[in-house]
Design an enzyme around this catalytic site. Structure first.
Site, PDB file in Angstrom:
ATOM      1  N   HIS A  83       2.864   4.374  10.299  1.00  0.00           N
ATOM      2  CA  HIS A  83       3.166   5.575   9.517  1.00  0.00           C
ATOM      3  C   HIS A  83       2.514   6.778  10.199  1.00  0.00           C
ATOM      4  CE1 HIS A  83       4.656   7.665   6.087  1.00  0.00           C
ATOM      5  NE2 HIS A  83       3.479   7.948   5.565  1.00  0.00           N
ATOM      6  N   ASP A 120       3.410   3.199   2.915  1.00  0.00           N
ATOM      7  CA  ASP A 120       4.533   3.780   3.656  1.00  0.00           C
ATOM      8  C   ASP A 120       4.524   3.269   5.095  1.00  0.00           C
ATOM      9  OD1 ASP A 120       4.747   5.140   1.310  1.00  0.00           O
ATOM     10  OD2 ASP A 120       4.580   7.145   2.174  1.00  0.00           O
ATOM     11  N   HIS A 166      -1.929   9.985   1.841  1.00  0.00           N
ATOM     12  CA  HIS A 166      -0.965  11.008   1.456  1.00  0.00           C
ATOM     13  C   HIS A 166      -1.049  11.250  -0.053  1.00  0.00           C
ATOM     14  CE1 HIS A 166       1.770  10.732   5.266  1.00  0.00           C
ATOM     15  NE2 HIS A 166       0.816  11.632   5.390  1.00  0.00           N
ATOM     16  N   HIS A 188       9.194   3.220  -3.645  1.00  0.00           N
ATOM     17  CA  HIS A 188       9.075   4.470  -2.889  1.00  0.00           C
ATOM     18  C   HIS A 188      10.458   5.056  -2.608  1.00  0.00           C
ATOM     19  CE1 HIS A 188       7.365   7.252   0.182  1.00  0.00           C
ATOM     20  NE2 HIS A 188       6.283   7.122  -0.566  1.00  0.00           N
ATOM     21  N   ASP A 203       0.895  11.724  -2.567  1.00  0.00           N
ATOM     22  CA  ASP A 203       1.661  11.015  -3.593  1.00  0.00           C
ATOM     23  C   ASP A 203       1.111   9.620  -3.870  1.00  0.00           C
ATOM     24  OD1 ASP A 203       2.623  10.652  -0.903  1.00  0.00           O
ATOM     25  OD2 ASP A 203       4.368   9.569  -1.675  1.00  0.00           O
ATOM     26  N   HIS A 204       0.070   9.220  -3.137  1.00  0.00           N
ATOM     27  CA  HIS A 204      -0.557   7.922  -3.363  1.00  0.00           C
ATOM     28  C   HIS A 204      -2.004   8.036  -3.862  1.00  0.00           C
ATOM     29  CE1 HIS A 204       2.671   5.565  -1.268  1.00  0.00           C
ATOM     30  NE2 HIS A 204       2.909   6.782  -0.799  1.00  0.00           N
TER      31      HIS A 204
END
Length: 308
Positions: free
Chosen positions: A141, A211, A65, A271, A67-68
């Site tokens: 996830h 996540d 993802h 997170h 944001d990582h």
């Protein structure tokens, strides 16, 4: 050993929280840093620390993802000009990471002046990284997301000089030789070095989640048991367990209950959604007490030996 938070937020950055990036500082142990996730603006975050990019030789990506990972291409490019020339780098991550980075570099015409190797991780993987054992565990996830467990090797116990003197060996350079051997001879006798050492010092264990929903499987809890530090996501802070599960994330109280059967030293929640204001955060911190800590950007946690 220290754990450094470069980004503590979830999904979208805020004025106070960048998205997720962590550094495990093992400079004292092996003169390196391990980078875990590479959020957008990672380079700028590093500039506000004493971290040297050339000492980051291993990168661990939990999942794909944005944001990582959106900070990874920029970090790789900058490292090439920040002392990293010729210094190899290994990037661990889920299937698809290598192809994404290579396509990004191809389209942007970017080139590196150091060798880079990609390692595709899998469930229950185990990797030897500079003497550390690193284990990967598949979480729950919306995409493949992994936990990385960093296990430091045990350290030899101290040499018992009293026992050595008892058999006639006085202090000197020979002590170093003895400690680094399995057996040694003195006079006509052969001795096992282990008989002259105190018990080994247990290596530290740090578990960092990507996540995930809450996982209550026995093998998962067994892997976490005895950790000196557990880093877990807390996208939802309180009272939204159903919503957290619906969106493949975790709620803080559910995590605490899930981990209650095992032993660990410190628990760090990261997170954290940017929809929570400072007052809400403070209230949660007060209720947590000494059970856990909420991450914030540039937080640094020292991980002592025997902290469990």
């Amino acid at each position: 050993m220290k754990f450094k938070v470069l980004g503590s937020g979830a999904g979208i950055p805020s004025r106070t929280r960048n998205t997720q990036s962590f550094v495990l500082d093992v400079v004292e142990e092996i003169n390196q840093y391990f980078l875990i996730d590479a959020s957008e603006a990672l380079q700028h975050r590093i500039l506000n620390t004493t971290i040297r990019p050339s000492k980051i030789k291993h990168v661990f990506i939990t999942h794909l993802h944005g944001d990582h990972i959106f900070g990874l291409p920029g970090f790789l490019s900058s490292r090439a000009h920040q002392g990293g020339e010729g210094v190899p780098l290994v990037v661990y991550g889920p299937p698809g990471l290598k192809e994404w980075v290579e396509m990004t570099f191809k389209v942007s015409g970017s080139h590196l002046n150091y060798p880079i190797r990609f390692v595709e991780v899998f469930h229950n993987g185990e990797y030897d990284v500079e003497g550390f054992t690193v284990k990967s565990y598949l979480l729950d996830h919306a995409v493949d997301s992994f936990m990385y467990v960093f296990i430091e090797p045990d350290k030899l116990g101290a040499l018992d000089s009293g026992k050595l003197k008892d058999i006639g060996i006085m202090p000197g350079p020979v002590y170093r030789e003895i400690k680094n051997s399995h057996t040694f001879r003195h006079g006509e006798e052969t001795y096992d070095t282990a008989d002259f050492l105190s018990p080994p010092v247990k290596g530290r264990k740090v578990a960092v989640h990507g996540d995930t929903r809450i996982i209550d499987r026995a093998d998962y809890l067994e892997l976490l048991d005895g950790s000196d530090l557990i880093v877990h996501e807390a996208t939802y802070l309180e009272g939204e367990q159903e919503k957290a599960h619906q969106y493949f994330h975790s709620e803080i109280n559910g995590v605490l209950r899930n981990l209650s059967p095992i032993s660990y030293g410190q628990l760090l929640f990261g997170h954290i959604s940017n929809r929570y204001d400072a007052e809400m955060i403070q209230g949660v911190e007060e209720r947590l007490g000494d059970r856990a800590v909420l991450a914030y950007d540039y937080l640094e946690i020292t991980i002592p030996r025997d902290s469990r």
